[in-house]
Design a protein around this motif. Sequence first.
Motif, short mmCIF file in Angstrom:
data_model
loop_
_atom_site.label_atom_id
_atom_site.label_comp_id
_atom_site.label_asym_id
_atom_site.label_seq_id
_atom_site.Cartn_x
_atom_site.Cartn_y
_atom_site.Cartn_z
N GLU A 117 -2.30 7.03 -5.48
CA GLU A 117 -2.55 7.46 -3.85
C GLU A 117 -0.91 8.35 -4.06
O GLU A 117 -1.02 9.59 -3.09
CB GLU A 117 -2.47 6.85 -3.47
N GLU A 156 -8.03 -0.68 -8.08
CA GLU A 156 -7.66 -0.60 -7.55
C GLU A 156 -7.04 -1.87 -6.66
O GLU A 156 -7.31 -1.20 -5.55
CB GLU A 156 -9.51 -0.95 -6.84
N SER A 157 -6.58 -2.28 -7.35
CA SER A 157 -5.94 -3.56 -6.86
C SER A 157 -4.52 -3.17 -7.53
O SER A 157 -4.17 -4.92 -7.69
CB SER A 157 -6.89 -5.18 -6.81
N GLY A 186 -3.47 1.86 -10.00
CA GLY A 186 -4.50 2.37 -8.55
C GLY A 186 -4.29 2.17 -7.78
O GLY A 186 -4.85 3.15 -6.30
N GLY A 187 -4.06 0.52 -6.64
CA GLY A 187 -3.83 0.94 -5.55
C GLY A 187 -1.90 1.56 -5.10
O GLY A 187 -2.13 1.11 -3.84
N GLN A 216 -7.68 -4.95 -12.92
CA GLN A 216 -8.53 -4.62 -11.54
C GLN A 216 -7.83 -3.11 -11.13
O GLN A 216 -6.34 -3.21 -10.04
CB GLN A 216 -9.16 -5.63 -10.06
N SER A 237 0.92 -1.39 -0.22
CA SER A 237 0.39 -0.02 -0.18
C SER A 237 0.75 1.23 0.33
O SER A 237 2.43 1.28 0.63
CB SER A 237 -0.94 -0.04 1.35
#
Length: 181
Positions: free
Chosen positions: A94, A84-85, A89-90, A82, A46
């Motif tokens: 950010e 977000e993962s 994106g993940g 995907q 993350s």
Amino acid sequence: EHVTPLTAMTEGERLFRPHVARYGDAEIIVTVRHRELSNALANGTSYATFKEEVTRLTAGVDHPLVTTCSDGENGAWYRNLQLESNFWGGFYGELLEDARSGGPVTPAYVHDYLDAFGALGSVHIETGAWNTEWHNGKDFSQWAGGPAQQETLSRIRKVSDEIHRALMEAPGRELGRQEAE
């Protein structure tokens, strides 16, 4: 373990500042790839965890430059569709949002960093390989290819040497110049 300081510097400066390495009359600027941060990114982490670790590791270093590298083929982290993962994106999205709001981690071009802060000191570089995962890369035996691949590489080197020789001799021979009439 591949970068030995020749001028005084802290461990944080050795790891997170560019340096000059010399060999004979030649010199290059080197940045240290941080193995653990690189592996964390390659395996999926993350942004919050990455930011916390970068902040901890670079505490006390003026103008740190954190260098990570990955071949981008490790697992599904980079290839996952995907958003977000996956990495984009993940993690990266950010990072960019945080950087825009003044966060501690900011992407940079190395040439811009060097223009602003320069290299810190001189270092000696030991041999090694960067993409060996668990192995530190020292005394790492690289793939040498089979006989056909070795012969092909030998022929490529010979052709390259001939091209470079011809280019060096070309000005003296006035190759490619047309006489004005």
